[in-house]
Design an enzyme around this catalytic site. Structure first.
Site, PDB file in Angstrom:
ATOM      1  N   ASP A 247      -7.029  -4.562  -4.581  1.00  0.00           N
ATOM      2  CA  ASP A 247      -7.944  -3.951  -3.604  1.00  0.00           C
ATOM      3  C   ASP A 247      -7.705  -2.439  -3.646  1.00  0.00           C
ATOM      4  O   ASP A 247      -7.289  -1.825  -2.670  1.00  0.00           O
ATOM      5  CB  ASP A 247      -7.631  -4.537  -2.226  1.00  0.00           C
ATOM      6  CG  ASP A 247      -8.720  -4.208  -1.206  1.00  0.00           C
ATOM      7  OD1 ASP A 247      -9.773  -3.687  -1.609  1.00  0.00           O
ATOM      8  OD2 ASP A 247      -8.498  -4.471  -0.011  1.00  0.00           O
TER       9      ASP A 247
ATOM     10  N   ASP B 142       0.853  -1.189   0.000  1.00  0.00           N
ATOM     11  CA  ASP B 142       0.000   0.000   0.000  1.00  0.00           C
ATOM     12  C   ASP B 142       0.888   1.238   0.000  1.00  0.00           C
ATOM     13  O   ASP B 142       1.941   1.267   0.637  1.00  0.00           O
ATOM     14  CB  ASP B 142      -0.921  -0.004   1.229  1.00  0.00           C
ATOM     15  CG  ASP B 142      -2.112   0.918   1.052  1.00  0.00           C
ATOM     16  OD1 ASP B 142      -3.235   0.415   0.928  1.00  0.00           O
ATOM     17  OD2 ASP B 142      -1.915   2.157   1.014  1.00  0.00           O
TER      18      ASP B 142
ATOM     19  N   ALA C 150       2.190  -0.046  -6.007  1.00  0.00           N
ATOM     20  CA  ALA C 150       2.081  -1.472  -6.342  1.00  0.00           C
ATOM     21  C   ALA C 150       2.754  -1.796  -7.673  1.00  0.00           C
ATOM     22  O   ALA C 150       3.363  -2.866  -7.837  1.00  0.00           O
ATOM     23  CB  ALA C 150       0.607  -1.889  -6.386  1.00  0.00           C
TER      24      ALA C 150
END
Lengths: 326, 326, 326, 326
Positions: A170, A121, A153
């Site tokens: 996500d 993250d 990412a």
């Protein structure tokens, strides 16, 4: 005289005087009565708040958009994690793009086969905020199998050399100009993500709203983009009460994704610690059989996300699913 | 990539996502953006909350109705207290009906002439709540001249033997069936209150909304009721931003109430410690000269509050000015 | 069975399900229950709507901001028009900058002395909209003394050769970059407006919100700007319920503006047809005696509107008082 | 100068200033921006309004509760009507309890097998309102196969002698004390309704909200009640965007209800004129496979609606599905 008996009306009035409001779309507003505002803060990237709402319990809000609510986040996170891991023969290593809230890691770590989870993250402060305040995810954050990486990412996957059994997206929805758009493009999937999947690896991503109308915002286009890159692509959806909409996820792989309900139920019993609240074989069978309107629309979708195109999604937008890595 | 710059739009959205809402009237709603919900609680008589609002600072809310807001409560409390005390030649002893918030006592205690203040509120828990959380009134609560009595104001005045130079009504509006109705009737004023005033004593009461339309709710009727009992009656008003209305107070005495602006300014300098923010001679001269519409309406009012009659006021009702002693 | 008696609760719920909402400031919202949406439209310059509201009757809304409401627009328009005309010895010719709603002309035309009214509004479609839908102003629109000019007020005054006894500014507030900013500057007043006033002529302008806090937005600065240009400047204010605030107007002249309440009442009886609802001598005496807080703040104001400076006003802004002539 | 270019911000503000608000539950509010309020009225039984909303088109609102919205009512009505008619070998005669809006009749009349439809609604004025204003249902209202009866559905079924292939319940939810409670009880189903079904007849009813949490309000209990009376009971659900929830229907019969997706698709092609927008074989297969959480809850439900018991449903309550026949 001297006796004041509070009428119920007054008590009710008090109970409903504080509200959280969110514009789901420009012309559509969704409001929860509030018990309290637990924490507020601002990170380098975004504003963050933890609210205690009457209808949905504790709610994490980023940049004015609900991320997840205590009483129904299990629907989102069980749906995001379990279908992909259950379709894989033996998922050991998992990479999460985003996921800073910790709930995705929590569900992954319930799988007995899992040996290593990388959660990547970009916003360290959000991760710290969630580690501090989201009690339900505390065990996950301290599980020895979890590696937390603070990075974009894409950069992380590019420099990575290993391969993962499952990669989970996500992330915020692909808004043109938004933080995560480039993590939904055909070239990203082809050149960066797919090389990091093992041979029978599975990619799954949250894919935005998937309602009878709202699926045209990004769901159908993410689906069509993944179809350009993977042999097998399975879209599925579930209604999440606190989102006031049906939500979508899409699973993709070059290996067939064809477990029936009984096989899924068997694997759930064998592999997952504890009891799922939402997902089982029949639930997934239902979730992956889309309604006529959505099926037709997906089949007819022609747009592909590339560096040069994007579709706008209102509201559940830049802020939504904050686990931004863009 | 990797750079997420929060747009102002998003930050704004977050800033305005939590709101306090109050129905001023059935068809009129007044909403403040919230920073936080500081404290909530319930007493034997009422529900109570302390909110931190963006437009008006900390706000005390009882039974879903705003009582006072940090940034403009000085308008209400200076207007309630100073005109009566300044019109009296030498106010030494003061009785407050209600007033549990402490702000009325705070303003009274700024007068150098004052030797004794009795604050009589029925709700001990509200008084404790305010003592704990309303920092601006802390000194007042601990001033040695203040006597706090937990009792119904009528019972307390009936058993009392002394007389007061000024009696101040800081009570909820006279709603039929409401907690304070009986503290606004002709018989209460005549038989209970007036005997407890010294010869040149002055009574002043908050008197509900006094706007061009809203003054007919209770202001004109309180005025007419007091005219039945006292020789001299002076209504006055001021706009209070957080109430979204002009508010009214009425001063009454059997001695003439005729200080001009210069005399009031002189007495302010002589008697009041610190600087008033709102009230001075010209402010009171303006406040006590009502607009044509309201003047005519007051002159034509025929109703008198008796045990058998009452007029309804919406909203700023049972809960409003919680210092209930009924 | 078979009998369905609607509970009051249900009826109430229905009554309040449609609302008009306005953000007075960024953190402050004001909401009226709606009966219906009578007309909506868009002109070259602005969006316009006529709503039927429960608390305030028919309401004219421009660009999402309330302009005037049926039940209390008399406060605004009586306050804008009558003090200036009553202070003038014999007002015959009047120029309105803006005023397309027609209410300002309506009040002017009640004066028996008035022979000619020029209403100069830039937005022809708004004027037509109001002529069609605002029944109360219909007579005024068809009065033979009224000349309607569709033009920018500055351009019109510059090319004009005559002089007016009273010039009335019924324009949007001076927001930097807003449509009317340049009609509030010192140079406009000095070079364009003042030369068009007769020797004992009077200028009056609406001057934005004038509440204890809100007067710093533009009221104090318009006041200070006018003080640079005229010998006598009289600010005054009144609470307007539908605006949720006290509103301000400023009158300016090189002749003294010193009529007392009795003289004003005499002139009202002599000159004005019909009965004022809001304004009389005492009302103006009260309105022009500002509260301590506002008086001090006006006295200390140093800013002057010039072409190079501007102060921002939120909300009652670009759209407010749409009679834009900028 | 003179050019006023409306900023987008202002235009947006205007667009969103009128709202329809509904409290879905006590602590949950759902708001649609309004274009206009088309019609309002009150019948003997209920208040009724037709709104033009921005997100969902024209919306019918009864007693403050949304009944159906133009853009997604097809989901509700296709789901209510087609599964039952398609599972029947040859549906010729249909009885609708309620249904005054006309949409249920419209969907039924698309079936080529249907020879007679009795629509029995208690509120004649609602039926007339819908006949006048709901253009999409006009053909249905004038179809010669439709018989409109103004009566209480129970009284009508009791005095009726014929039998129906399909009976459809399009009624308000079973709230204790509500208008339709008695049309959901075991004794009504057993003694009144079932005798009016032909031997292979099918009963289907709307069954309230069926979300992961909301299904416990009435859905599970209607299901359990029908299980006491019929051999085969099939619950199913679909997310309806304008309801902000997943909705439920339940089909019941003493004949097996086991058509697979292909057979349903075949019958749709053979029997239904025009194209369904929502329902086909796969859609129904998915809709009738409930999620784990709901399946378990239905299996564990023990309550049965009898004359002496009732469960409360908030909001989508007395008013919801107004086609009241109680």
């Amino acid at each position: 005289m001297g006796e004041i008996s509070p009428s119920n009306g007054q008590v009710d009035a008090r109970r409903k005087s504080c509200w959280y409001e969110e514009e789901i779309e420009q012309n559509l507003r969704w409001c929860f009565a509030l018990n309290s505002i637990l924490h507020t803060g601002a990170t380098q990237y975004q504003d963050i708040a933890l609210l205690d709402t009457k209808p949905f319990g504790k709610a994490l809000v980023i940049d004015g958009k609900l991320q997840s609510a205590e009483i129904d986040e299990f629907i989102y996170h069980e749906s995001l994690v379990h279908p992909a891991l259950l379709h894989h023969p033996n998922p050991e290593s998992i990479f999460i793009m985003g996921g800073g809230e910790g709930s995705t890691a929590r569900e992954i770590l319930r799988h007995r086969t899992v040996e290593r989870v990388v959660m990547c993250d970009i916003d360290e402060e959000v991760v710290e905020f969630c580690k501090s305040y989201l009690v339900a995810n505390r065990d996950a954050f301290f599980d020895s199998r979890l590696e937390l990486v603070i990075n974009d990412a894409r950069a992380e996957l590019e420099k990575s050399e290993g391969r993962y059994d499952v990669i989970i997206g996500d992330l915020a929805d692909p808004i043109e100009g938004g933080p995560c758009y480039q993590l939904y493009t055909k070239s990203f999937y082809e050149d960066t993500l797919k090389p990091r999947l093992s041979d029978d690896g599975i990619f799954v991503t949250q894919a935005g709203p998937a309602g009878v109308f709202s699926h045209t915002e990004v769901f159908s286009c993410i689906y069509n983009t993944l179809k350009q890159v993977f042999k097998f692509v399975v879209p599925y959806s579930a209604h999440i009460p606190s989102y006031a909409d049906t939500w979508g996820w899409i699973m993709a792989s070059d290996s067939p994704l064809t477990q029936d309900a009984e096989e899924l139920d068997l694997r759930i019993r064998q592999r997952i610690k504890g009891e799922n609240r939402y997902l089982d074989g029949k639930t997934f069978a239902s979730a992956s059989m889309l309604s006529k309107a959505v099926r037709i629309s997906l089949a007819n979708e022609t747009q592909v996300y590339t560096e040069g195109t994007a579709k706008f999604i209102y509201g559940h937008g830049a802020g939504h699913k904050f686990q931004s890595s863009g």
